[in-house]
Design a protein around this motif. Sequence first.
Motif, mmCIF file in Angstrom:
data_model
loop_
_atom_site.group_PDB
_atom_site.id
_atom_site.type_symbol
_atom_site.label_atom_id
_atom_site.label_comp_id
_atom_site.label_asym_id
_atom_site.label_seq_id
_atom_site.Cartn_x
_atom_site.Cartn_y
_atom_site.Cartn_z
ATOM 1 N N SER A 81 113.456 -26.986 -39.497
ATOM 2 C CA SER A 81 114.875 -26.731 -39.277
ATOM 3 C C SER A 81 115.710 -27.958 -39.620
ATOM 4 C CB SER A 81 115.121 -26.340 -37.816
ATOM 5 O OG SER A 81 114.919 -27.466 -36.972
ATOM 6 N N ASP A 82 117.021 -27.805 -39.497
ATOM 7 C CA ASP A 82 117.921 -28.923 -39.762
ATOM 8 C C ASP A 82 117.691 -30.059 -38.776
ATOM 9 O OD1 ASP A 82 120.341 -29.970 -41.220
ATOM 10 O OD2 ASP A 82 121.181 -29.910 -39.199
ATOM 11 N N ASP A 168 114.419 -24.389 -43.589
ATOM 12 C CA ASP A 168 115.607 -23.594 -43.270
ATOM 13 C C ASP A 168 116.536 -24.471 -42.445
ATOM 14 O OD1 ASP A 168 117.547 -21.825 -42.498
ATOM 15 O OD2 ASP A 168 116.208 -20.452 -41.432
ATOM 16 N N THR A 169 117.608 -24.971 -43.064
ATOM 17 C CA THR A 169 118.481 -25.938 -42.400
ATOM 18 C C THR A 169 119.883 -25.405 -42.139
ATOM 19 O OG1 THR A 169 119.198 -26.934 -44.498
ATOM 20 C CG2 THR A 169 117.215 -27.847 -43.463
ATOM 21 N N THR A 170 120.114 -24.110 -42.337
ATOM 22 C CA THR A 170 121.458 -23.567 -42.127
ATOM 23 C C THR A 170 121.379 -22.159 -41.569
ATOM 24 O OG1 THR A 170 123.545 -22.949 -43.205
ATOM 25 C CG2 THR A 170 121.551 -22.779 -44.519
ATOM 26 N N ALA A 171 122.405 -21.792 -40.794
ATOM 27 C CA ALA A 171 122.500 -20.426 -40.287
ATOM 28 C C ALA A 171 123.216 -19.515 -41.275
ATOM 29 C CB ALA A 171 123.239 -20.419 -38.946
ATOM 30 N N GLU A 172 123.511 -20.029 -42.468
ATOM 31 C CA GLU A 172 124.186 -19.252 -43.510
ATOM 32 C C GLU A 172 123.490 -19.528 -44.834
ATOM 33 O OE1 GLU A 172 126.137 -16.684 -45.486
ATOM 34 O OE2 GLU A 172 126.334 -16.794 -43.331
ATOM 35 N N ALA A 173 122.208 -19.150 -44.895
ATOM 36 C CA ALA A 173 121.407 -19.422 -46.088
ATOM 37 C C ALA A 173 121.821 -18.562 -47.267
ATOM 38 C CB ALA A 173 119.928 -19.201 -45.780
ATOM 39 N N GLU A 174 122.536 -17.485 -47.017
ATOM 40 C CA GLU A 174 122.872 -16.540 -48.085
ATOM 41 C C GLU A 174 124.131 -16.923 -48.856
ATOM 42 O OE1 GLU A 174 122.934 -12.715 -46.256
ATOM 43 O OE2 GLU A 174 120.818 -12.786 -45.695
ATOM 44 N N GLY A 175 124.756 -18.081 -48.477
ATOM 45 C CA GLY A 175 125.840 -18.592 -49.307
ATOM 46 C C GLY A 175 127.240 -18.261 -48.872
ATOM 47 N N ASP A 176 127.612 -18.649 -47.634
ATOM 48 C CA ASP A 176 128.994 -18.513 -47.165
ATOM 49 C C ASP A 176 129.535 -17.093 -47.316
ATOM 50 O OD1 ASP A 176 129.164 -21.162 -46.410
ATOM 51 O OD2 ASP A 176 129.826 -21.814 -48.392
ATOM 52 N N THR A 177 128.753 -16.109 -46.912
ATOM 53 C CA THR A 177 129.220 -14.723 -46.970
ATOM 54 C C THR A 177 129.679 -14.219 -45.606
ATOM 55 O OG1 THR A 177 127.004 -13.852 -46.591
ATOM 56 C CG2 THR A 177 127.661 -14.225 -48.881
ATOM 57 N N ALA A 178 129.394 -14.976 -44.535
ATOM 58 C CA ALA A 178 129.744 -14.518 -43.183
ATOM 59 C C ALA A 178 131.244 -14.307 -43.074
ATOM 60 C CB ALA A 178 129.273 -15.533 -42.152
ATOM 61 N N ALA A 205 119.611 -12.660 -41.504
ATOM 62 C CA ALA A 205 118.750 -11.804 -40.686
ATOM 63 C C ALA A 205 118.349 -12.470 -39.373
ATOM 64 C CB ALA A 205 117.506 -11.418 -41.480
ATOM 65 N N ASP A 206 118.295 -13.793 -39.350
ATOM 66 C CA ASP A 206 117.860 -14.491 -38.132
ATOM 67 C C ASP A 206 119.030 -14.981 -37.280
ATOM 68 O OD1 ASP A 206 118.686 -16.434 -39.902
ATOM 69 O OD2 ASP A 206 117.040 -17.828 -39.472
ATOM 70 N N VAL A 207 120.234 -14.451 -37.533
ATOM 71 C CA VAL A 207 121.420 -14.795 -36.733
ATOM 72 C C VAL A 207 121.760 -13.624 -35.824
ATOM 73 C CG1 VAL A 207 123.884 -15.319 -36.774
ATOM 74 C CG2 VAL A 207 122.346 -16.412 -38.419
ATOM 75 N N ALA A 208 121.726 -13.857 -34.504
ATOM 76 C CA ALA A 208 122.100 -12.825 -33.536
ATOM 77 C C ALA A 208 123.589 -12.944 -33.236
ATOM 78 C CB ALA A 208 121.296 -12.984 -32.254
ATOM 79 N N ALA A 256 117.896 -18.518 -35.275
ATOM 80 C CA ALA A 256 116.770 -18.611 -34.345
ATOM 81 C C ALA A 256 116.172 -20.004 -34.259
ATOM 82 C CB ALA A 256 115.691 -17.603 -34.762
ATOM 83 N N LEU A 257 116.384 -20.829 -35.292
ATOM 84 C CA LEU A 257 115.851 -22.193 -35.279
ATOM 85 C C LEU A 257 116.835 -23.189 -34.675
ATOM 86 C CD1 LEU A 257 114.158 -22.445 -38.812
ATOM 87 C CD2 LEU A 257 113.078 -21.996 -36.607
ATOM 88 N N GLY A 258 118.033 -22.719 -34.313
ATOM 89 C CA GLY A 258 119.039 -23.627 -33.782
ATOM 90 C C GLY A 258 119.958 -24.198 -34.835
ATOM 91 N N ASN A 259 119.785 -23.793 -36.098
ATOM 92 C CA ASN A 259 120.707 -24.223 -37.148
ATOM 93 C C ASN A 259 122.068 -23.576 -36.923
ATOM 94 O OD1 ASN A 259 118.647 -25.605 -38.656
ATOM 95 N ND2 ASN A 259 117.925 -23.617 -39.363
ATOM 96 N N THR A 260 123.130 -24.264 -37.300
ATOM 97 C CA THR A 260 124.478 -23.720 -37.115
ATOM 98 C C THR A 260 125.237 -23.677 -38.433
ATOM 99 O OG1 THR A 260 125.389 -25.917 -36.581
ATOM 100 C CG2 THR A 260 124.626 -24.558 -34.731
ATOM 101 N N HIS A 261 126.251 -22.815 -38.454
ATOM 102 C CA HIS A 261 127.155 -22.723 -39.601
ATOM 103 C C HIS A 261 128.521 -22.312 -39.066
ATOM 104 C CE1 HIS A 261 128.873 -21.823 -43.507
ATOM 105 N NE2 HIS A 261 129.232 -20.639 -43.051
#
Length: 300
Positions: A81-82, A168-178, A205-208, A256-261
């Motif tokens: 993780s990050d 996996d170092t970010t909660a937005e791995a898919e590229g700022d789509t949130a 997928a791993d962001v609740a 889930a790993l505690g990474n944030t975005h």
Amino acid sequence: GLDDDASTATIVFSDGTTTLDAVLFDGATATVDLTGLAAGVQITSQITVTDTFGNTAVVDGPVTSLGDLPTVALDPHDPISDADKTTVVITGTTTNATVDGEVTVTISDGVNTDVVDVATVLANGTYSVTVDVSALDDGALDITAAVEATVGGTTQTGTPATAQVTLDTTAEAEGDTAAASLSDDISGEGDTFVTLQLDLATLDADVAPEDATVVFTDGTTTLGAVSFDSAGAATVDLAGLIPNQDLTSVITLMDALGNTHSFDGPSPALVQLPQLSLDDLGIINAAGASAVAVSGQTDL
């Protein structure tokens, strides 16, 4: 036994790949240095005898081995993780390795310069090394560990151990789509509540959703963070912020790993109409009716 007219005898050793130069017997003995042959394989030999007439005979000599090659196993940290990307601990075990020998650990993302570090083999055959992979890209990382040992007078390398882990170092791995929107905006003066809705399809997928928060500010005062529910909704009371100002919000996701975005959320308008008050006019008589002084206050 050798014929009486045997004049010379030589012996040649081979590991199947490398063949050493022939060594001449001195009487009935020959001393051979097997340096240069591989460990962990069968080493064969052939003896050639020549008589006084130049006739030769070749027979199989002794079969030997230089011992076993060193082996190495990997026990990598996975996923990374990050929070721990700069202090990733790689551990493992070895057999037939030299104590205080080296295990070379290589980590690659296939794009950037490989991360290479060296661990020391302990007396119990284990090794451990802490590496920094922050310069590598998120995704699959290939890890290789190779160990060397001195076998038969030469440095021999066993078969490397390999493993693949995920960085996996970010909660937005898919590229700022949130994204998020206002599902219930302020209806008018006196209404201070807004409801935000996360676009669940844009989350990793791993962001609740319930691990996401939103914070509002008017540039001077910042409200406390409000959590979203499992459906991705959050209702916030904006009372306490300055009305008729540009309000902004920041939404923070956590995986889930505690990474944030964090990303910018909606900017609602907190409306307050001007407030007016009228001073008491007192009693107006006939003499003053043509010029009544009216006064009051306003919050404009």
